[in-house]
Design a protein around this motif. Structure first.
Motif, mmCIF file in Angstrom:
data_model
loop_
_atom_site.group_PDB
_atom_site.id
_atom_site.type_symbol
_atom_site.label_atom_id
_atom_site.label_comp_id
_atom_site.label_asym_id
_atom_site.label_seq_id
_atom_site.Cartn_x
_atom_site.Cartn_y
_atom_site.Cartn_z
ATOM 1 N N TRP A 106 0.804 -1.226 0.000
ATOM 2 C CA TRP A 106 0.000 0.000 0.000
ATOM 3 C C TRP A 106 0.832 1.269 0.000
ATOM 4 O O TRP A 106 0.336 2.345 -0.363
ATOM 5 N N SER A 107 2.092 1.170 0.382
ATOM 6 C CA SER A 107 2.955 2.361 0.401
ATOM 7 C C SER A 107 3.671 2.568 -0.934
ATOM 8 O O SER A 107 4.427 3.522 -1.085
ATOM 9 N N ARG A 108 3.422 1.688 -1.880
ATOM 10 C CA ARG A 108 4.065 1.783 -3.194
ATOM 11 C C ARG A 108 3.039 2.130 -4.270
ATOM 12 O O ARG A 108 1.882 1.731 -4.192
ATOM 13 N N THR A 109 3.512 2.843 -5.295
ATOM 14 C CA THR A 109 2.657 3.179 -6.432
ATOM 15 C C THR A 109 2.438 1.942 -7.303
ATOM 16 O O THR A 109 3.025 0.879 -7.069
ATOM 17 N N VAL A 110 1.589 2.104 -8.311
ATOM 18 C CA VAL A 110 1.331 1.013 -9.250
ATOM 19 C C VAL A 110 2.627 0.505 -9.860
ATOM 20 O O VAL A 110 2.920 -0.694 -9.843
ATOM 21 N N LYS A 111 3.429 1.409 -10.397
ATOM 22 C CA LYS A 111 4.650 0.970 -11.066
ATOM 23 C C LYS A 111 5.639 0.362 -10.083
ATOM 24 O O LYS A 111 6.353 -0.591 -10.428
ATOM 25 N N ASP A 112 5.675 0.860 -8.861
ATOM 26 C CA ASP A 112 6.604 0.308 -7.876
ATOM 27 C C ASP A 112 6.145 -1.058 -7.369
ATOM 28 O O ASP A 112 6.965 -1.917 -7.045
ATOM 29 N N ASN A 113 4.832 -1.276 -7.293
ATOM 30 C CA ASN A 113 4.324 -2.603 -6.952
ATOM 31 C C ASN A 113 4.720 -3.624 -8.018
ATOM 32 O O ASN A 113 5.147 -4.739 -7.708
ATOM 33 N N ILE A 114 4.561 -3.229 -9.275
ATOM 34 C CA ILE A 114 4.891 -4.140 -10.379
ATOM 35 C C ILE A 114 6.389 -4.395 -10.436
ATOM 36 O O ILE A 114 6.836 -5.507 -10.758
ATOM 37 N N ALA A 115 7.181 -3.378 -10.093
ATOM 38 C CA ALA A 115 8.640 -3.506 -10.162
ATOM 39 C C ALA A 115 9.217 -4.343 -9.030
ATOM 40 O O ALA A 115 10.353 -4.825 -9.125
ATOM 41 N N PHE A 116 8.449 -4.538 -7.967
ATOM 42 C CA PHE A 116 8.983 -5.180 -6.763
ATOM 43 C C PHE A 116 9.638 -6.544 -7.023
ATOM 44 O O PHE A 116 10.768 -6.782 -6.601
#
Length: 343
Positions: free
Chosen positions: A95-105
Protein backbone atom coordinates in the motif's frame (compact mmCIF):
# COMPACT_ATOMS: atom_id res chain seq x y z
CA UNK A 1 3.81 -28.78 -18.67
CA UNK A 2 2.52 -29.78 -15.20
CA UNK A 3 2.28 -33.32 -13.90
CA UNK A 4 0.92 -34.01 -10.40
CA UNK A 5 1.00 -37.49 -8.89
CA UNK A 6 -0.37 -38.68 -5.55
CA UNK A 7 -0.42 -35.18 -4.06
CA UNK A 8 -1.70 -34.96 -0.48
CA UNK A 9 -1.70 -32.44 2.33
CA UNK A 10 -2.60 -33.40 5.89
CA UNK A 11 -2.91 -30.80 8.64
CA UNK A 12 -2.77 -31.68 12.34
CA UNK A 13 -4.81 -29.72 14.88
CA UNK A 14 -4.98 -30.73 18.54
CA UNK A 15 -3.67 -34.19 17.66
CA UNK A 16 -6.39 -34.60 15.03
CA UNK A 17 -5.55 -35.01 11.36
CA UNK A 18 -7.39 -33.20 8.57
CA UNK A 19 -6.75 -34.23 4.97
CA UNK A 20 -7.16 -31.07 2.90
CA UNK A 21 -5.85 -32.56 -0.36
CA UNK A 22 -6.25 -36.29 -0.86
CA UNK A 23 -4.07 -38.20 -3.33
CA UNK A 24 -4.56 -35.98 -6.40
CA UNK A 25 -3.18 -37.01 -9.76
CA UNK A 26 -3.63 -34.89 -12.90
CA UNK A 27 -1.83 -33.41 -15.90
CA UNK A 28 -2.13 -29.88 -17.22
CA UNK A 29 -1.05 -29.09 -20.78
CA UNK A 30 1.14 -26.16 -21.74
CA UNK A 31 -0.81 -23.07 -22.75
CA UNK A 32 -4.21 -24.13 -21.44
CA UNK A 33 -6.43 -22.49 -18.86
CA UNK A 34 -7.19 -25.15 -16.28
CA UNK A 35 -9.95 -24.48 -13.77
CA UNK A 36 -10.38 -26.08 -10.36
CA UNK A 37 -13.80 -25.58 -8.81
CA UNK A 38 -15.24 -26.55 -5.45
CA UNK A 39 -17.25 -25.23 -2.55
CA UNK A 40 -15.60 -23.76 0.56
CA UNK A 41 -13.57 -26.40 2.36
CA UNK A 42 -13.09 -28.55 -0.74
CA UNK A 43 -9.30 -28.10 -0.56
CA UNK A 44 -8.82 -26.08 -3.72
CA UNK A 45 -6.90 -23.18 -2.10
CA UNK A 46 -4.57 -25.61 -0.38
CA UNK A 47 -4.06 -27.41 -3.68
CA UNK A 48 -2.95 -24.30 -5.56
CA UNK A 49 -0.63 -23.25 -2.72
CA UNK A 50 1.03 -26.65 -2.88
CA UNK A 51 2.04 -26.02 -6.49
CA UNK A 52 4.57 -23.34 -5.53
CA UNK A 53 5.13 -24.75 -2.03
CA UNK A 54 3.50 -21.94 -0.13
CA UNK A 55 2.19 -25.07 1.57
CA UNK A 56 4.51 -28.06 1.94
CA UNK A 57 2.99 -31.30 0.60
CA UNK A 58 2.65 -34.26 2.92
CA UNK A 59 3.36 -36.56 0.00
CA UNK A 60 3.30 -36.65 -3.79
CA UNK A 61 5.18 -35.24 -6.76
CA UNK A 62 4.78 -31.91 -8.59
CA UNK A 63 6.58 -31.63 -11.92
CA UNK A 64 6.47 -28.18 -13.56
CA UNK A 65 8.24 -27.81 -16.90
CA UNK A 66 10.32 -30.95 -16.16
CA UNK A 67 11.41 -29.65 -12.73
CA UNK A 68 10.45 -31.55 -9.58
CA UNK A 69 9.20 -28.83 -7.24
CA UNK A 70 8.89 -30.95 -4.10
CA UNK A 71 12.62 -31.74 -3.89
CA UNK A 72 14.01 -28.22 -4.35
CA UNK A 73 16.11 -26.55 -1.68
CA UNK A 74 15.11 -23.12 -0.37
CA UNK A 75 17.44 -21.33 -2.80
CA UNK A 76 16.37 -23.49 -5.72
CA UNK A 77 12.71 -22.90 -4.86
CA UNK A 78 13.22 -19.14 -4.79
CA UNK A 79 14.55 -19.26 -8.36
CA UNK A 80 11.84 -21.68 -9.49
CA UNK A 81 9.12 -19.36 -8.19
CA UNK A 82 10.21 -16.75 -10.72
CA UNK A 83 8.61 -19.06 -13.32
CA UNK A 84 5.39 -19.36 -11.29
CA UNK A 85 3.38 -16.16 -10.97
CA UNK A 86 0.46 -15.94 -8.53
CA UNK A 87 -2.48 -13.59 -8.04
CA UNK A 88 -4.71 -13.51 -4.98
CA UNK A 89 -8.31 -12.81 -4.03
CA UNK A 90 -7.43 -9.76 -1.92
CA UNK A 91 -4.71 -8.42 -4.24
CA UNK A 92 -1.85 -8.43 -1.64
CA UNK A 93 -0.45 -5.12 -2.89
CA UNK A 94 2.10 -2.99 -1.05
CA UNK A 95 0.00 0.00 0.00
CA UNK A 96 2.95 2.36 0.40
CA UNK A 97 4.06 1.78 -3.19
CA UNK A 98 2.66 3.18 -6.43
CA UNK A 99 1.33 1.01 -9.25
CA UNK A 100 4.65 0.97 -11.07
CA UNK A 101 6.60 0.31 -7.88
CA UNK A 102 4.32 -2.60 -6.95
CA UNK A 103 4.89 -4.14 -10.38
CA UNK A 104 8.64 -3.51 -10.16
CA UNK A 105 8.98 -5.18 -6.76
CA UNK A 106 9.66 -8.77 -7.97
CA UNK A 107 12.11 -7.39 -10.52
CA UNK A 108 14.00 -5.61 -7.75
CA UNK A 109 14.20 -8.86 -5.79
CA UNK A 110 15.48 -10.65 -8.90
CA UNK A 111 18.25 -8.03 -9.26
CA UNK A 112 17.12 -6.64 -12.62
CA UNK A 113 18.89 -3.33 -13.48
CA UNK A 114 16.79 -0.18 -13.12
CA UNK A 115 16.60 0.67 -16.83
CA UNK A 116 15.36 -2.82 -17.73
CA UNK A 117 12.95 -2.74 -14.77
CA UNK A 118 11.37 0.47 -15.95
CA UNK A 119 11.03 -0.83 -19.50
CA UNK A 120 9.42 -4.08 -18.34
CA UNK A 121 7.08 -2.29 -15.94
CA UNK A 122 5.79 -0.02 -18.71
CA UNK A 123 5.21 -3.04 -20.97
CA UNK A 124 3.12 -4.66 -18.25
CA UNK A 125 1.18 -1.49 -17.43
CA UNK A 126 0.18 -1.24 -21.09
CA UNK A 127 -0.63 -4.97 -21.26
CA UNK A 128 -3.07 -4.92 -18.34
CA UNK A 129 -4.72 -1.63 -19.29
CA UNK A 130 -3.37 0.69 -16.58
CA UNK A 131 -1.72 3.30 -18.79
CA UNK A 132 -1.95 6.66 -17.04
CA UNK A 133 -2.28 5.14 -13.56
CA UNK A 134 1.42 4.44 -13.05
CA UNK A 135 1.83 6.81 -10.12
CA UNK A 136 -1.42 6.02 -8.32
CA UNK A 137 -1.41 4.24 -4.96
CA UNK A 138 -3.58 1.16 -4.25
CA UNK A 139 -5.95 3.26 -2.10
CA UNK A 140 -6.72 5.32 -5.22
CA UNK A 141 -7.66 2.30 -7.36
CA UNK A 142 -10.86 0.36 -7.90
CA UNK A 143 -10.98 -3.36 -7.15
CA UNK A 144 -10.54 -4.24 -10.80
CA UNK A 145 -7.56 -1.92 -11.14
CA UNK A 146 -5.95 -3.42 -8.04
CA UNK A 147 -6.29 -6.88 -9.54
CA UNK A 148 -4.76 -5.65 -12.79
CA UNK A 149 -1.76 -4.49 -10.76
CA UNK A 150 -1.63 -7.93 -9.14
CA UNK A 151 -1.68 -9.60 -12.56
CA UNK A 152 1.04 -7.31 -13.93
CA UNK A 153 3.21 -7.97 -10.87
CA UNK A 154 2.72 -11.74 -11.27
CA UNK A 155 3.87 -11.48 -14.90
CA UNK A 156 6.93 -9.35 -14.16
CA UNK A 157 9.50 -12.17 -14.37
CA UNK A 158 7.95 -13.74 -17.51
CA UNK A 159 6.59 -16.80 -15.70
CA UNK A 160 5.60 -19.99 -17.50
CA UNK A 161 2.68 -20.63 -15.15
CA UNK A 162 0.15 -18.25 -13.57
CA UNK A 163 -1.72 -19.41 -10.47
CA UNK A 164 -5.00 -17.60 -9.72
CA UNK A 165 -6.38 -18.07 -6.21
CA UNK A 166 -10.04 -16.91 -6.29
CA UNK A 167 -8.82 -13.97 -8.35
CA UNK A 168 -12.28 -12.57 -9.10
CA UNK A 169 -14.38 -13.48 -6.05
CA UNK A 170 -13.89 -10.04 -4.45
CA UNK A 171 -15.07 -8.23 -7.60
CA UNK A 172 -18.48 -7.25 -8.94
CA UNK A 173 -19.83 -9.15 -12.01
CA UNK A 174 -18.88 -6.51 -14.58
CA UNK A 175 -15.35 -6.17 -13.24
CA UNK A 176 -15.05 -9.95 -13.00
CA UNK A 177 -15.82 -10.28 -16.70
CA UNK A 178 -13.23 -7.63 -17.56
CA UNK A 179 -10.54 -9.44 -15.54
CA UNK A 180 -11.47 -12.78 -17.11
CA UNK A 181 -11.22 -11.22 -20.58
CA UNK A 182 -7.77 -9.92 -19.62
CA UNK A 183 -6.65 -13.40 -18.53
CA UNK A 184 -7.85 -14.89 -21.82
CA UNK A 185 -5.97 -12.16 -23.71
CA UNK A 186 -2.79 -12.84 -21.73
CA UNK A 187 -3.15 -16.58 -22.28
CA UNK A 188 -3.38 -16.06 -26.05
CA UNK A 189 -0.66 -13.42 -26.36
CA UNK A 190 1.90 -15.06 -24.07
CA UNK A 191 0.96 -18.74 -24.38
CA UNK A 192 0.84 -18.76 -20.60
CA UNK A 193 -0.43 -21.80 -18.70
CA UNK A 194 -3.06 -20.62 -16.22
CA UNK A 195 -4.43 -22.57 -13.25
CA UNK A 196 -7.47 -20.90 -11.81
CA UNK A 197 -9.40 -21.93 -8.72
CA UNK A 198 -12.90 -20.66 -8.02
CA UNK A 199 -16.28 -21.49 -6.54
CA UNK A 200 -18.08 -19.84 -9.46
CA UNK A 201 -19.05 -21.96 -12.47
CA UNK A 202 -19.47 -18.77 -14.51
CA UNK A 203 -15.69 -18.27 -14.31
CA UNK A 204 -15.03 -21.84 -15.48
CA UNK A 205 -17.56 -21.51 -18.30
CA UNK A 206 -16.18 -18.25 -19.59
CA UNK A 207 -12.45 -18.91 -19.90
CA UNK A 208 -11.33 -22.46 -19.00
CA UNK A 209 -10.42 -25.24 -21.41
CA UNK A 210 -10.33 -28.01 -18.79
CA UNK A 211 -11.94 -28.26 -15.36
CA UNK A 212 -11.43 -30.41 -12.28
CA UNK A 213 -14.11 -30.54 -9.58
CA UNK A 214 -12.96 -30.89 -5.97
CA UNK A 215 -14.93 -32.18 -3.01
CA UNK A 216 -13.51 -33.06 0.42
CA UNK A 217 -9.95 -32.93 -0.88
CA UNK A 218 -10.52 -35.23 -3.85
CA UNK A 219 -10.92 -34.63 -7.56
CA UNK A 220 -14.36 -36.11 -8.19
CA UNK A 221 -14.61 -35.16 -11.86
CA UNK A 222 -12.32 -33.83 -14.55
CA UNK A 223 -12.49 -33.13 -18.26
CA UNK A 224 -13.11 -30.73 -21.10
CA UNK A 225 -15.38 -27.93 -19.90
CA UNK A 226 -17.96 -28.51 -22.62
CA UNK A 227 -18.09 -32.25 -21.87
CA UNK A 228 -18.48 -31.62 -18.14
CA UNK A 229 -21.23 -29.06 -18.79
CA UNK A 230 -23.16 -31.31 -21.12
CA UNK A 231 -22.79 -34.51 -19.09
CA UNK A 232 -21.98 -33.85 -15.41
CA UNK A 233 -21.55 -37.06 -13.42
CA UNK A 234 -20.80 -36.17 -9.80
CA UNK A 235 -23.62 -34.64 -7.79
CA UNK A 236 -21.52 -31.62 -6.86
CA UNK A 237 -20.78 -31.00 -10.55
CA UNK A 238 -24.49 -31.12 -11.36
CA UNK A 239 -25.07 -28.41 -8.74
CA UNK A 240 -22.41 -26.17 -10.27
CA UNK A 241 -23.76 -26.64 -13.81
CA UNK A 242 -27.28 -25.88 -12.57
CA UNK A 243 -26.02 -22.52 -11.26
CA UNK A 244 -25.12 -21.43 -14.78
CA UNK A 245 -27.78 -23.21 -16.80
CA UNK A 246 -30.67 -22.56 -14.42
CA UNK A 247 -31.55 -26.26 -14.44
CA UNK A 248 -31.78 -26.73 -10.67
CA UNK A 249 -35.60 -26.69 -10.82
CA UNK A 250 -35.92 -28.37 -14.21
CA UNK A 251 -38.27 -31.01 -12.81
CA UNK A 252 -40.64 -28.30 -11.60
CA UNK A 253 -40.31 -26.53 -14.94
CA UNK A 254 -41.34 -29.66 -16.82
CA UNK A 255 -44.33 -30.17 -14.56
CA UNK A 256 -45.45 -26.57 -15.09
CA UNK A 257 -45.05 -26.85 -18.86
CA UNK A 258 -47.08 -30.05 -18.91
CA UNK A 259 -49.90 -28.28 -17.09
CA UNK A 260 -49.81 -25.17 -19.28
CA UNK A 261 -49.43 -26.75 -22.72
CA UNK A 262 -51.82 -29.65 -23.21
CA UNK A 263 -51.80 -29.98 -27.01
CA UNK A 264 -49.38 -32.05 -29.05
CA UNK A 265 -46.09 -33.21 -27.57
CA UNK A 266 -43.62 -31.57 -25.22
CA UNK A 267 -40.07 -31.95 -26.52
CA UNK A 268 -36.81 -31.38 -24.67
CA UNK A 269 -33.83 -30.58 -26.91
CA UNK A 270 -30.16 -30.59 -25.88
CA UNK A 271 -27.52 -28.80 -27.94
CA UNK A 272 -23.77 -29.34 -27.60
CA UNK A 273 -20.91 -27.71 -29.52
CA UNK A 274 -21.65 -27.05 -33.17
CA UNK A 275 -25.27 -28.17 -32.79
CA UNK A 276 -26.03 -24.88 -30.99
CA UNK A 277 -25.50 -23.09 -34.31
CA UNK A 278 -27.96 -25.26 -36.23
CA UNK A 279 -31.17 -23.66 -37.51
CA UNK A 280 -33.02 -26.69 -36.17
CA UNK A 281 -36.42 -25.14 -35.48
CA UNK A 282 -36.48 -23.53 -38.92
CA UNK A 283 -35.54 -26.81 -40.60
CA UNK A 284 -38.31 -28.74 -38.85
CA UNK A 285 -40.93 -26.10 -39.57
CA UNK A 286 -40.08 -26.20 -43.29
CA UNK A 287 -39.77 -29.98 -43.52
CA UNK A 288 -42.86 -31.13 -41.59
CA UNK A 289 -46.49 -29.86 -41.51
CA UNK A 290 -46.46 -29.14 -37.77
CA UNK A 291 -46.52 -26.04 -35.60
CA UNK A 292 -43.63 -25.47 -33.18
CA UNK A 293 -43.99 -23.33 -30.09
CA UNK A 294 -40.74 -22.43 -28.29
CA UNK A 295 -41.52 -22.52 -24.56
CA UNK A 296 -38.24 -21.86 -22.76
CA UNK A 297 -34.53 -22.58 -22.92
CA UNK A 298 -31.01 -21.33 -22.54
CA UNK A 299 -27.76 -21.52 -24.48
CA UNK A 300 -24.45 -20.76 -22.80
CA UNK A 301 -20.98 -20.54 -24.33
CA UNK A 302 -17.71 -22.15 -23.20
CA UNK A 303 -14.23 -21.88 -24.69
CA UNK A 304 -14.91 -25.15 -26.55
CA UNK A 305 -18.34 -24.22 -27.88
CA UNK A 306 -21.92 -23.85 -26.78
CA UNK A 307 -24.19 -25.95 -24.62
CA UNK A 308 -27.89 -25.45 -24.26
CA UNK A 309 -31.34 -26.82 -23.62
CA UNK A 310 -34.67 -25.93 -25.18
CA UNK A 311 -38.29 -26.93 -24.50
CA UNK A 312 -40.68 -26.83 -27.46
CA UNK A 313 -44.27 -27.84 -28.07
CA UNK A 314 -45.02 -29.66 -31.35
CA UNK A 315 -48.63 -29.51 -32.53
CA UNK A 316 -49.99 -31.48 -35.48
CA UNK A 317 -50.66 -35.00 -36.66
CA UNK A 318 -48.96 -37.52 -34.38
CA UNK A 319 -47.34 -39.27 -37.34
CA UNK A 320 -45.74 -36.03 -38.52
CA UNK A 321 -44.55 -35.15 -35.01
CA UNK A 322 -42.96 -38.61 -34.73
CA UNK A 323 -41.23 -38.09 -38.09
CA UNK A 324 -39.83 -34.78 -36.84
CA UNK A 325 -38.49 -36.44 -33.69
CA UNK A 326 -36.85 -39.19 -35.75
CA UNK A 327 -35.33 -36.55 -38.04
CA UNK A 328 -33.76 -34.73 -35.08
CA UNK A 329 -32.35 -37.99 -33.68
CA UNK A 330 -30.97 -39.31 -36.96
CA UNK A 331 -30.05 -36.24 -38.99
CA UNK A 332 -28.82 -33.67 -36.48
CA UNK A 333 -26.32 -33.58 -33.61
CA UNK A 334 -28.94 -32.33 -31.15
CA UNK A 335 -30.31 -34.74 -28.56
CA UNK A 336 -34.09 -35.03 -28.26
CA UNK A 337 -36.37 -36.31 -25.51
CA UNK A 338 -40.14 -36.61 -25.73
CA UNK A 339 -41.42 -35.53 -22.31
CA UNK A 340 -45.05 -36.40 -22.75
CA UNK A 341 -47.66 -37.05 -25.37
CA UNK A 342 -50.65 -35.25 -23.90
CA UNK A 343 -53.13 -36.15 -26.63
Amino acid sequence: MISIKGLSKVFTFNNKKLTAVDNLTLDIKEGEIFGVIGYSGAGKSTFIRLLNRLEEPTQGDILIDKQEITTLSANQLRLARQDIGMIFQHFNLLWSRTVKDNIAFPLEIAGIPKAKREERVQELIDLVGLTGRENAYPSQLSGGQKQRVGIARALANNPKVLLCDEATSALDPETTNAILDLLVDINKKLGLTIILITHEMHVIRKICHQVAVMEQGKMVEQGNVLEVFSNPIAQVTKKFVAQVMGTADEGEDIKSLQEMYTDGKLIHLHFVGESTNQTLISQIAKKFPIDINILQGKITQTQAGGYGTLFVQMIGEEEEINKAVVFIRDETSAEVEVIENVN
